[in-house]
Design a protein around this motif. Structure first.
Motif, PDB file in Angstrom:
ATOM      1  N   ASP A  83       0.813  -1.210   0.000  1.00 40.87           N
ATOM      2  CA  ASP A  83       0.000   0.000   0.000  1.00 40.87           C
ATOM      3  C   ASP A  83       0.846   1.260   0.000  1.00 40.87           C
ATOM      4  OD1 ASP A  83      -2.326  -1.424   0.004  1.00 40.87           O
ATOM      5  OD2 ASP A  83      -2.569  -1.422   2.173  1.00 40.87           O
ATOM      6  N   GLY A  84       2.181   1.101   0.001  1.00 41.65           N
ATOM      7  CA  GLY A  84       3.052   2.261  -0.012  1.00 41.65           C
ATOM      8  C   GLY A  84       3.150   2.977   1.316  1.00 41.65           C
ATOM      9  N   GLN A  85       2.821   2.281   2.407  1.00 46.07           N
ATOM     10  CA  GLN A  85       2.827   2.892   3.727  1.00 46.07           C
ATOM     11  C   GLN A  85       4.104   2.524   4.477  1.00 46.07           C
ATOM     12  OE1 GLN A  85       0.480   4.885   4.958  1.00 46.07           O
ATOM     13  NE2 GLN A  85      -1.282   4.571   3.638  1.00 46.07           N
ATOM     14  N   VAL A  86       4.737   3.505   5.106  1.00 49.81           N
ATOM     15  CA  VAL A  86       5.883   3.279   5.981  1.00 49.81           C
ATOM     16  C   VAL A  86       5.413   3.560   7.411  1.00 49.81           C
ATOM     17  CG1 VAL A  86       8.270   3.844   6.492  1.00 49.81           C
ATOM     18  CG2 VAL A  86       7.435   4.004   4.151  1.00 49.81           C
TER      19      VAL A  86
ATOM     20  N   GLN B  66      16.389  10.255  12.524  1.00 47.67           N
ATOM     21  CA  GLN B  66      17.294   9.617  11.572  1.00 47.67           C
ATOM     22  C   GLN B  66      16.811   8.229  11.180  1.00 47.67           C
ATOM     23  OE1 GLN B  66      21.151   9.748  13.448  1.00 47.67           O
ATOM     24  NE2 GLN B  66      21.569  11.833  12.719  1.00 47.67           N
ATOM     25  N   MET B  67      16.329   7.445  12.165  1.00 47.15           N
ATOM     26  CA  MET B  67      15.831   6.103  11.862  1.00 47.15           C
ATOM     27  C   MET B  67      14.578   6.176  10.999  1.00 47.15           C
ATOM     28  SD  MET B  67      16.500   3.823  15.308  1.00 47.15           S
ATOM     29  CE  MET B  67      15.966   2.337  14.452  1.00 47.15           C
ATOM     30  N   VAL B  68      13.722   7.146  11.261  1.00 44.49           N
ATOM     31  CA  VAL B  68      12.524   7.317  10.445  1.00 44.49           C
ATOM     32  C   VAL B  68      12.916   7.628   8.999  1.00 44.49           C
ATOM     33  CG1 VAL B  68      10.533   8.802  10.028  1.00 44.49           C
ATOM     34  CG2 VAL B  68      11.020   7.998  12.342  1.00 44.49           C
TER      35      VAL B  68
ATOM     36  N   THR C  60      12.188   5.264   5.657  1.00 41.70           N
ATOM     37  CA  THR C  60      11.486   5.782   4.489  1.00 41.70           C
ATOM     38  C   THR C  60      12.334   5.624   3.231  1.00 41.70           C
ATOM     39  OG1 THR C  60      10.395   7.405   5.924  1.00 41.70           O
ATOM     40  CG2 THR C  60      10.299   7.787   3.547  1.00 41.70           C
ATOM     41  N   LEU C  61      13.640   5.915   3.344  1.00 40.94           N
ATOM     42  CA  LEU C  61      14.533   5.788   2.190  1.00 40.94           C
ATOM     43  C   LEU C  61      14.621   4.334   1.725  1.00 40.94           C
ATOM     44  CD1 LEU C  61      16.530   7.088   0.248  1.00 40.94           C
ATOM     45  CD2 LEU C  61      18.328   6.741   1.965  1.00 40.94           C
ATOM     46  N   ARG C  62      14.749   3.396   2.677  1.00 46.75           N
ATOM     47  CA  ARG C  62      14.812   1.975   2.292  1.00 46.75           C
ATOM     48  C   ARG C  62      13.515   1.533   1.620  1.00 46.75           C
ATOM     49  NH1 ARG C  62      17.516   1.259   7.354  1.00 46.75           N
ATOM     50  NH2 ARG C  62      15.546   0.653   8.325  1.00 46.75           N
TER      51      ARG C  62
ATOM     52  N   LEU D  59       3.177   5.128  -4.716  1.00 42.61           N
ATOM     53  CA  LEU D  59       3.771   6.258  -4.029  1.00 42.61           C
ATOM     54  C   LEU D  59       4.026   5.900  -2.572  1.00 42.61           C
ATOM     55  CD1 LEU D  59       1.603   9.183  -5.485  1.00 42.61           C
ATOM     56  CD2 LEU D  59       3.841   8.363  -6.258  1.00 42.61           C
ATOM     57  N   ILE D  60       5.234   6.167  -2.088  1.00 43.70           N
ATOM     58  CA  ILE D  60       5.610   5.862  -0.704  1.00 43.70           C
ATOM     59  C   ILE D  60       5.268   7.058   0.184  1.00 43.70           C
ATOM     60  CG2 ILE D  60       7.521   5.339   0.849  1.00 43.70           C
ATOM     61  CD1 ILE D  60       6.764   3.052  -0.973  1.00 43.70           C
TER      62      ILE D  60
END
Length: 422
Positions: A129-132, A181-183, A187-189, A225-226
């Motif tokens: 679903d593109g959800q982080v 930073q972890m968030v 998101t980047l991964r 879309l993420i």
């Protein structure tokens, strides 16, 4: 839009999914009854965490997905929890009492595999679903290696691996939710993984076109879309509160079942009545404060605070339920130390969890000194010196502890936020 989010309630699918919790709570409670050592009790705690974490990650996924929740994913996870619950009596058979060595083999394997598959289902569903889910990262990750390795190593090492995996799971979620930073890394991964999936899908579509498939029969090639998922606070609070009510139902079932084959002597009647009133007090605290039993001066707890508190509260109620189930048949006798500590140790855990929630919500100092501290002290004394009293007296004492703890709102005009905003 925010008002609509607050009005959202649990769906029929989610309520149906919750039925597996009933079976799981009952199995864990029954396994606790037969536990005879700290190791056996710890194993029950680890199994409870695994089941709770699967329920939690699936509920968090449904929370952020809303109407896009994949029904098949939830039903598959429901089956997985049912398999885990059915495996509980035979997990780590070497830890079971002597008369239980005839349980079927390989239940530990089944439990671990079902656990990892269920966690994977929630993770994949959210990703599609593109959800982080940054507010509780465990929804989209699991420290799988310790669980898998534990199946191939000697028992003492395996127990340590389970403990390490659970500690990492909780710590990663709490720290990950609070670290910018972890968030950003999560998101980047997620975006990189989605880009890789989109590239593979594009190559697959190109191959279908070369084979002559008409454009109208091609699957949708729109990129996903993420986005960072936003928690629906009202819905999450309702889901966690329903879980508490389900576990309270198991506690009440223990009291009723224990009465089924007993002569209703004076001790049994008094013990059962006190046990029932104790469950009522737990329900009353839930109705007043929500699933975190503490008054608050601030807004609702963040998910990374609320979910560990929810784990502590529900685990405490499961322990109390086991203590009550053992108390009724021995209402006129002296309880075994193990059963006594299930009851009073569960109360202490419940109170300690309330301290955690109170610190997060900035509860007033007088609540700690006048209600939490005396209640916890009496609960500890009940566990230590409870061998001097009959079972029904201990049930009455446990009820009095909670009755005093629950009296805060009646005796003090707190002006705290609403009960259900935990």
């Amino acid at each position: 839009m925010a008002d609509e989010a607050q009005e959202r309630h649990a769906s029929w699918l989610e309520l149906f999914f919750d039925l597996t919790v009933v079976a799981a709570a009952a199995q864990i409670s029954h396994r606790l009854h037969s536990a005879e050592s700290v190791g056996q009790i710890a194993a029950c705690g680890a199994m409870y965490y695994a089941i709770w974490s699967v329920w939690t990650t699936t509920s968090v996924y449904a929370n952020v997905a809303g109407e896009r929740t994949r029904q098949r994913a939830v039903l598959r996870t429901m089956l997985g929890i049912a398999i885990m619950a059915a495996s509980v009596p035979g997990v780590w058979p070497q830890l079971l009492p002597g008369e239980h060595h005839d349980v079927p083999e390989h239940r530990t394997w089944v439990f671990v595999v079902a656990f990892l598959l269920c966690r994977g289902i929630a993770s994949r569903s959210a990703a599609r679903d593109g959800q982080v889910v940054t507010f509780w990262p465990a929804t989209q990750t699991v420290a799988a290696t310790p669980w898998v390795v534990s199946l191939f190593v000697p028992e003492p090492i395996a127990y340590v691996l389970w403990g390490v995996a659970i500690a990492v799971d909780i710590a990663f979620s709490m720290l990950g939710a609070t670290s910018t930073q972890m968030v950003e890394r999560m998101t980047l991964r997620a975006r990189r993984r989605q880009e890789d999936r989109d590239k593979r899908e594009s190559r697959r579509l190109d191959e279908l076109i070369r084979r002559g498939v008409s454009p109208g029969r091609l699957p949708d090639a729109s990129p996903t879309l993420i986005s960072v998922a936003q928690v629906e606070r009202g819905h999450l609070s309702e889901r966690l509160g329903l879980f508490v009510i389900i576990v309270l139902g198991e506690a009440l079932a223990q009291v009723v079942a224990a009465n089924g084959d007993q002569d209703w002597t004076r001790g049994v009647v008094l013990g059962s009545l006190a046990a029932f009133l104790l469950v009522v007090q737990l329900w009353r605290l839930t109705s007043e404060y929500g699933f975190t039993p503490a008054p608050r001066r601030t807004k609702a707890l963040e998910p990374w605070q609320a979910l560990p508190a929810h784990l502590g509260v529900t685990a405490a109620i499961v322990a109390i339920a086991s203590g009550l189930g053992a108390l009724i048949p021995e209402a006129a006798e002296h309880l075994h130390a193990k059963d006594r500590w299930y009851l009073f140790g569960g109360l202490v855990l419940y109170l300690l969890t309330s301290v955690f929630a109170g610190l997060a919500g900035r509860s007033p100092l007088r609540w700690y000194l006048g209600w939490v501290l005396p209640s916890a002290l009496v609960a500890v004394l009940g566990g230590v010196f409870g061998h001097l009293a009959q079972g029904w007296v201990l049930a009455a004492l446990a009820w009095l502890v909670l009755a005093w703890f629950a009296s805060y709102n009646r005796l003090v005009k707190t002006g705290t936020p609403g009960a259900h905003g935990s």
